[in-house]
Design an enzyme around this catalytic site. Structure first.
Site, mmCIF file in Angstrom:
data_model
loop_
_atom_site.group_PDB
_atom_site.id
_atom_site.type_symbol
_atom_site.label_atom_id
_atom_site.label_comp_id
_atom_site.label_asym_id
_atom_site.label_seq_id
_atom_site.Cartn_x
_atom_site.Cartn_y
_atom_site.Cartn_z
ATOM 1 C CE LYS A 184 77.675 19.508 72.592
ATOM 2 N NZ LYS A 184 78.612 19.917 71.578
HETATM 3 C C1 LIG Z 1 79.141 20.954 70.565
HETATM 4 C C2 LIG Z 1 78.716 21.100 69.134
HETATM 5 C C3 LIG Z 1 79.647 21.093 68.073
HETATM 6 C C4 LIG Z 1 81.120 21.151 68.293
HETATM 7 O O1 LIG Z 1 81.605 20.123 69.064
HETATM 8 P P1 LIG Z 1 83.129 20.211 69.582
HETATM 9 O O2 LIG Z 1 83.432 18.797 69.960
HETATM 10 O O3 LIG Z 1 83.135 21.153 70.739
HETATM 11 O O4 LIG Z 1 83.955 20.683 68.448
HETATM 12 C C5 LIG Z 1 79.170 21.103 66.782
HETATM 13 N N1 LIG Z 1 77.852 21.158 66.519
HETATM 14 C C6 LIG Z 1 76.932 21.191 67.491
HETATM 15 C C7 LIG Z 1 75.484 21.225 67.130
HETATM 16 C C8 LIG Z 1 77.333 21.184 68.826
HETATM 17 O O5 LIG Z 1 76.422 21.261 69.812
#
Ligand SMILES: *Cc1c(COP(=O)(O)O)cnc(C)c1O
Length: 392
Positions: A184
């Site tokens: 991210k």
């Molecule tokens: C990555 C992601 C999540 C989940 O994030 P985590 O921190 O891995 O639980 C939820 N929604 C979207 C749209 C994502 O891209």
């Protein structure tokens, strides 16, 4: 040949030194670094909110839905064009996800489709700021206000996104949740942050983040108080979702570089926009000057009618040339669980279904070198040229 990964985390000496300091400190779990990260995040959001660190965005979305009172029989509206986490958290509470289509250009939730999906059981909407570009939040928040629905923003892609001059996290929705998963826009390895301006919702998330205990372990053992240090009270069957200081140590320094990372991502996106503009593909929509795109993803849509190969073959061809890519996302309605449990089929989601056949996410990460960016542009250009449909 330059080989380019889809993503590569940008970890500096500051993060490494802070993690070592935590390891040497004798306190590894939630403590001072977590407090610091929450406090810095609150400042980043503009101050007028509370920030609660958790061990994933998924955990944060679960806590958010629990805090607003989602329970069995309730309906929560989500876009089909998202990661499964957005919808699975609704099932954790035995509630029902109502899955709707997205807009053709942005692939963000279609507010008109949300409006049509509202029933007397609807309690909340979870918009996803797809790729790091904000949804049509004015229309969505107006609709939610009119229908008395809660709004939980899935902002996993949306740090540091700005919508019409306001940072995502500081809008008038109920709760916003960010992700710090490895790929991210900033990372703690695994982690997330809940942001809300409602003190009661913040308090509930804090309690439920640590087993429904009324204060966390750090308070118990360090704060001066009249009760014995071993004493705690469980007020609800909570969860184990706290962020350890080891992760927060990384997060503090990642957050400090968030704007720098965004500038690098935006510059790479701008180069892609220019370098790919003559090719048979639709480029992602940009944003107005009052907005900021986080550029978590750079998603192109192939004009497959002008190519002799499919999206999957295009990805395989790029892979042969050493370019890593992704597909964000195979829509929820194509996954067996969602499809079979809720009787979904592609005809119900024409926009997402058509987009799915055409989308490819190209490599985009801070620290991506110029030669890597140019290698991606060259490879995409070559694959387009090699597989162009010849005019009759
Ligand atoms: C990555 C992601 C999540 C989940 O994030 P985590 O921190 O891995 O639980 C939820 N929604 C979207 C749209 C994502 O891209």
């Amino acid at each position: 040949m330059t080989s380019v990964p889809f993503a590569r985390p940008m970890i500096g000496e500051e993060e490494i030194a802070e993690v070592i300091a935590v390891l040497k400190s004798g306190w590894l779990t939630t403590g001072t670094r977590c407090r610091q990260f929450e406090s810095d995040f609150k400042t980043f959001m503009g101050g007028d909110v509370e920030a609660i660190a958790v061990n994933s965005c998924t955990a944060g979305l679960h806590l958010a839905l629990e805090a607003i009172g989602i329970t069995e029989g309730d309906e929560v509206i989500v876009p089909t064009h998202t990661f499964t986490a957005t919808a699975e958290v609704i099932r954790y509470l035995n509630a029902t996800p109502v899955i709707v289509d997205v807009m053709p250009d942005t692939l963000c939730i279609d507010v008109a489709a949300v409006s049509r999906a509202i029933t007397p059981k609807t309690k909340a909407i979870i918009p996803v700021h797809y790729a790091g570009r904000a949804c049509d939040m004015d229309a969505l928040l107006d609709l939610a206000r009119e229908k008395r629905l809660k709004v939980i923003e899935d902002a996993a892609h949306a740090l540091p996104t700005i919508y019409k001059g306001t940072r995502i996290g500081a809008l008038q929705s109920d709760i916003t949740v960010f992700s710090f998963y490895a790929n991210k826009t900033i990372t703690t390895g695994e982690g997330g942050m809940i942001v809300t301006r409602d003190p009661a919702l913040a308090a509930r998330c804090r309690v439920m983040r640590t087993h429904g205990i009324d204060r966390d372990a750090f308070d118990r053992f360090t704060a001066a108080q009249e009760r014995p240090s071993w004493y705690y009270e469980v007020v609800a069957p909570g969860f184990k979702y706290n962020m350890p200081d080891l992760a927060a140590a990384v997060g503090i320094h990642q957050l400090a570089k968030c704007h720098l990372f965004q500038e690098q991502r935006a510059a790479i996106a701008a180069r892609y926009m220019d370098g790919l503009k003559h090719l048979p593909l639709d480029l992602p929509p940009t944003v107005a000057d009052v907005d900021m795109h986080a550029w978590h993803l750079f998603v192109v849509q192939l004009k497959t009618e002008r190519l002799s190969i499919t999206r999957n073959e295009f990805i395989a061809a790029l892979s042969t040339k050493g370019i890593g890519t992704g597909v964000h996302y195979m829509p929820l309605h194509d996954h067996p669980y969602w499809k079979n449990t809720y009787g979904l089929d592609r005809s119900m989601f024409p926009v997402s279904s058509a987009a799915f056949e055409r989308i490819i996410s190209l490599p985009l990460f801070p620290g991506m070198r110029t030669d890597e960016v140019e290698a991606v542009i060259r490879a995409v250009t070559d694959v387009c040229d090699e597989h162009a449909v010849k005019a009759a």
